[in-house]
Design an enzyme around this catalytic site. Structure first.
Site, PDB file in Angstrom:
ATOM      1  N   CYS A  45       0.836  -1.218   0.000  1.00  0.00           N
ATOM      2  CA  CYS A  45       0.000   0.000   0.000  1.00  0.00           C
ATOM      3  C   CYS A  45       0.858   1.251   0.000  1.00  0.00           C
ATOM      4  CB  CYS A  45      -0.901   0.015   1.235  1.00  0.00           C
ATOM      5  SG  CYS A  45      -2.034  -1.357   1.327  1.00  0.00           S
TER       6      CYS A  45
HETATM    7  C1  BEZ Z   1       0.568  -4.623   1.820  1.00  0.00           C
HETATM    8  O1  BEZ Z   1      -0.030  -3.619   1.490  1.00  0.00           O
HETATM    9  O2  BEZ Z   1       1.779  -4.679   1.766  1.00  0.00           O
HETATM   10  C2  BEZ Z   1      -0.174  -5.832   2.281  1.00  0.00           C
HETATM   11  C3  BEZ Z   1      -1.354  -5.687   2.982  1.00  0.00           C
HETATM   12  C4  BEZ Z   1      -2.023  -6.813   3.427  1.00  0.00           C
HETATM   13  C5  BEZ Z   1      -1.506  -8.071   3.151  1.00  0.00           C
HETATM   14  C6  BEZ Z   1      -0.323  -8.198   2.431  1.00  0.00           C
HETATM   15  C7  BEZ Z   1       0.344  -7.077   1.982  1.00  0.00           C
END
Ligand code: BEZ
Length: 210
Positions: A45
């Protein structure tokens, strides 16, 4: 709530990092991208929001307003933005909805319980100036989105709203396009496509726009 292409984008009022957002009013006459993020302080994200910030000019020339969402509270978003700015060498320049009560996530069906009971998946909606849903893409949490593809689809939507054409596989702006099959009138074809077209099949007519 199930949302499908062509539906009116559900309206809402929700707090964001840039103050309260009244969604339809906030969109005004712009196109919109509403996209969800599983959680604050997560690696994928963080890169997505940094990438979006760097694409500000690309969204602006297409008259698109961008609105992110994560089901975390405002205070956490604000701390996360500092991290995004630091780690991605940018400045977050769009609002992030503080959807801790999941009001918008539930309205847009962004929580898929068989993927995660609590986090949103990576939902993305493109909304046109009439507030209609024009694109829905859903990615898993483990896969960051391809923002070049999102811009490409917006280009296709904006082009095909204005011309009687559709865009073929892997189309990029400037590539040839296809004439929509329902356009059969010879006079209209000549008027719309004075450059002519290549009828590979009666239903597959390629032309090059300027
Ligand atoms: C991420 O945004 O890195 C992420 C969020 C939830 C699960 C796996 C990755």
């Amino acid at each position: 709530m199930t949302i499908r292409l062509g539906d009116t984008a559900p309206d809402f009022v929700q707090l964001s990092t840039e103050g309260e957002i009244r969604f339809h009013d906030w969109l005004g006459n712009s196109w919109g991208v509403l996209f969800s993020h599983p959680a604050d302080f997560t690696p994928v994200c963080t890169t997505e929001l940094g990438t979006t910030a760097k694409l500000k000019a690309e969204f602006e020339i297409r008259n698109v307003k961008v609105l992110a969402l994560s089901v975390d509270p405002l205070e956490k978003h604000l701390r996360w933005i500092d991290d995004i700015n630091d780690t991605q060498n940018t400045t977050v320049n769009f609002p992030i909805l503080a959807d801790a009560d999941r009001k918008v996530a539930e309205l847009y069906d962004m929580i898929h319980p068989n993927a995660s009971a609590t986090l949103t998946v990576r939902s993305l909606f493109v909304i046109d100036p009439q507030k209609k849903i024009r694109l829905i893409i859903t990615y898993p949490a483990s896969t960051g989105r391809n923002f070049a593809e999102i811009l490409r689809v917006i280009d296709s939507l904006q082009l095909t709203d204005n011309e009687k054409v559709a865009t073929p596989a892997n189309w990029q702006p400037g590539d040839h396009v296809v004439i929509i099959p329902s356009l059969q009138d010879e006079a209209e074809l000549a008027a719309r496509f004075p450059q002519g077209y290549d009828a590979v099949r009666p239903y597959l007519r390629l032309t090059q726009l300027n």
